[in-house]
Design an enzyme around this catalytic site. Sequence first.
Site, PDB file in Angstrom:
ATOM      1  N   ASP A 209      -5.433  -3.286   4.457  1.00  0.00           N
ATOM      2  CA  ASP A 209      -5.726  -2.909   5.862  1.00  0.00           C
ATOM      3  C   ASP A 209      -7.350  -2.763   5.884  1.00  0.00           C
ATOM      4  OD1 ASP A 209      -6.337  -0.826   4.002  1.00  0.00           O
ATOM      5  OD2 ASP A 209      -5.561   0.679   5.158  1.00  0.00           O
TER       6      ASP A 209
ATOM      7  N   ASP B 101       0.731  -0.895   0.134  1.00  0.00           N
ATOM      8  CA  ASP B 101      -0.168  -0.246  -0.126  1.00  0.00           C
ATOM      9  C   ASP B 101       0.952   1.209  -0.083  1.00  0.00           C
ATOM     10  OD1 ASP B 101      -2.416  -1.057  -0.113  1.00  0.00           O
ATOM     11  OD2 ASP B 101      -2.598  -1.272   2.254  1.00  0.00           O
TER      12      ASP B 101
ATOM     13  N   ASP C 116      -9.648  -5.870   1.431  1.00  0.00           N
ATOM     14  CA  ASP C 116      -8.459  -6.500   1.469  1.00  0.00           C
ATOM     15  C   ASP C 116      -8.258  -8.298   1.796  1.00  0.00           C
ATOM     16  OD1 ASP C 116      -7.550  -4.259   0.159  1.00  0.00           O
ATOM     17  OD2 ASP C 116      -6.819  -3.441   2.029  1.00  0.00           O
TER      18      ASP C 116
END
Length: 1008
Positions: free
Chosen positions: A696, A447, A700
């Site tokens: 997170d 990310d 996901d």
Amino acid sequence: MSAHKDKDLENGNLSAEGTRYSDDFQEGELDEYTNLQKYISTYRDPKQAVIEDEEGQLKNSADVKKSKHWWQFWRKGNSGLATCSDPGVVPDEWLEVDIKQGIRSSDVESRRQRYGWNEISSEQVNLFKQFLSYFQGPILYVMELAVLLAAGLRDWIDFGVIIGILMLNAIVGWYQEKQAADVVASLKGDIAMKATVVRDGQEMGIKAREIVPGDIIILEEGETVPADARLICDYNTPEDFERYKELKNADKLADEGDPEKNESGSDSDDNEADEGPHTNNGHAILAIDQSAITGESLAVDKFMGDMCYYTTGCKRGKAYAVATTSAKYSFVGRTASLVEGAKDQGHFKAIMNSIGTALLVLVVFWILVAWIGGFFRHLKIATPEDSSINLLHYALILLIVGVPVGLPVVTTTTLAVGAAYLAKQKAIVQKLTAIESLAGVDVLCSDKTGTLTANQLSIREPYVAEGQDVNWMMAVAALASSHNTKSLDPIDKVTILTLKRYPKAREMITKGWRTEKFTPFDPVSKRITAVCWNGNDKYVCAKGAPKAILNLTNCSKETSDLFKNKATEFARRGFRSLGVAYQKNGGDWILCGLLSMFDPPREDTAQTIVEAQQLGVPVKMLTGDAIAIAKETCKMLALGTKVYNSEKLIHGGLSGTTQHDLVERADGFAEVFPEHKYQVVEMLQQRGHLTAMTGDGVNDAPSLKKADCGIAVEGASEAAQAAADIVFLAPGLSTIVFAIKTARQIFQRMKAYIQYRIALCLHLEIYLVTSMIIINETIRVELIVFLALFADLATVAVAYDNAHSEDRPVEWQLPKIWIISVILGILLALGTWVIRGTMYLPNGGIIQNFGSVQEILFLEVALTENWLIFVTRGGKTWPSWQLVGAILGVDALATIFCLFGWLSGDPIINNPIDVARQRQDGWVDIVTVVVVWAYSIGVTIVIAIVYYLLNRIPALNDLGRKTRSRKDAQIENMIAHFQKFALEQEIDESGKSRFIIATKASTEEDDD
């Protein structure tokens, strides 16, 4: 409010007044907007502030910031699968609870005793059963067979020592694993999920695991549903409780079974809950994100009487609900129980089993060879009893030396101790085998926000559309934000806190505003909307992706072009843009302007990326930001600028091997949604890469499960943490790279021990069997059991050794391990044969004054075997004091055995006969002992040189390594063609349905 006053308000005039209204987000007696003002005034950044607790102790920001997390899986709810005899069924009277009073504290314990703690966890570990598990397994069963054989031969010393070896391994392994588990468990307790319940007429915060059936739970925006619960009424309209009871008595509440069948609807842009009548004829109270259990990406509206399921997230609203059962019997709990019995052995267990099986086969082979030699020498089965020269003693000796009792224990405890060390570094390992996966990872998909960047958003100078006021624009942006200050989205948080710089805008939102409906961001509309009232005027405020906001308005081409150009300019500077617009009383949408947000890279990120690349782990950035922002961030981080739009990847006409090539070649992807993450991971795995994925959010979870090593980053939702293999409690990419290096060190310890242990087995098997056949001699079984004991004692400390980290992803490379171990075993056996052969020399060879063949062989074997671990561990780091201390202690003990002739027995008369002088009591003179030490050091040096040279051979160094970038164009293209087809259902005129194969519709989007 008059039109004149409205215009004044929009232009920044603060004279307009109105009545204050208390809505969904109350704190004490404060209404929504007063509470918002208090939040802006009193907010302190926990990353900069140091907070003093009640005891006067200082806590840093990491402690203060702890939010509810995952770790124990707990939930609630009466499942539709329940039957009358189902223990999960809760009596109806338990669920008839007043929302203001809740249950009594005195009832909690009795309900908990019946339904258990509200958590889904593995069965409580029985410490005694766990201890017994260290006596189970093929290798240990063979050693237990040796115990029975020693008892049958009435070798009580051997019997006792073998039992001692088994107990030592079990006690050390059990203790180390328990200590490591306690460290991890303490951190798990710190991040346990929290919940708010009503008990004894008071609202109180408790751990979610303490919820019992019948508890009144307060569900609120931004929180995770802590139990399967039935929705009662809106928090601000408790009078609706009476209507709920009427519906319940009339049996008009929703069923409790499958959440996919219970979906009431989903959020849409700005429309009310009027798409169709709900069975309960009410308005939507909450919006629940059920993607973790149904896969539906949009939030689902929940009405009075609907079920809310554990692990789902509340995205809008605040309401009362009643817990309907404990986690074990919840929807998620019952689903989890279906796979509870499926024990995944994992790759690590398979490797250990294959090594153990191979060693057992070798033991059987050497026993057969020894027996064949014994038959030619006419040896008896079990006599003479006081001698080791008989067939059963041969079998017992080879079972002891050929079975590595410590192998399963040392490897498991090495993993457990490593997991405890990682836990102290803020990385919680959910399953031990994840360490092996992390050590082998060769691609890290990361990310951007919070991992590569600091997650410290700030709003730079905004762009204000012509004719608009900057204060009014900031006020609209704040109105189109969540006002639940307990759990603000980072963008909403920075939008609200930026009002400190705009005091006029801050004062505007105090002038009689009330929020009727708030719709959080969703990936379809790509915006946030709020329906607000100021007096009698209705405003719909929106902020979101510039394109999505622009599409709402009917502005001129000139305004539109200027707006687009400004958004592009912001993106090129690495700023994230958010458009702001509003609609008044159903009129045209008015474009206010653009907010520019910047999240700076972490100071250590660029260096960490270079370090990761040096470790053979390239980083691919996956971000939801626009492609221009992603490229600018990559430039800042020296990450490479081959960044592509994820939609172009999936729907851009690429397929098959071309698509896979693009994923492999890319440095990152922009405008990524969770489904894109899953596909990127899948394509990399199809090319043979071991992939780590960070995430997170609840969406996901699928990609975290799919990845070889799923990583939940700091602040991740409970659902993401539950799906991940490793959960990080510290922010940044550096913590992940540090964990990769640590995992490789743990892997190196195990690999070094396995090479060492295989070589030890082969050493004594080769020497003893050849000596049995050639000179009809063996090392006494009493000494053999102590050699096995010393080998285990010396390597107990392997788990604490200072291992080095490889510069490339590690693999087991079993062919290489076996080749090197066999060579080391042969060298050790040759070394022992040399020292034995010198004793046939006329001058006695290695014996200087007097000695014992048995004791000298015992000492030489003990020393060379113990020191072999220093060879296999490599010379890149100094050994730990624990390992050095354990080995020196065992060496000293072996030396004392040799000096005083313990357990040497009577001298054995061989053919040919030894010339060296042997004492009847087995004592060895000190000079001979020193020479044996010197000789053993020489043997170890020779072995170390050979080991170093073997590892320098390129062919051997890469033997057994997998191809990490394998390409099969035919298969990839075939799969791509199949993915273009879909199964469609048709109903003909007669009402009969049929299924046909059709081509999927193209869904390519236009990207501005």
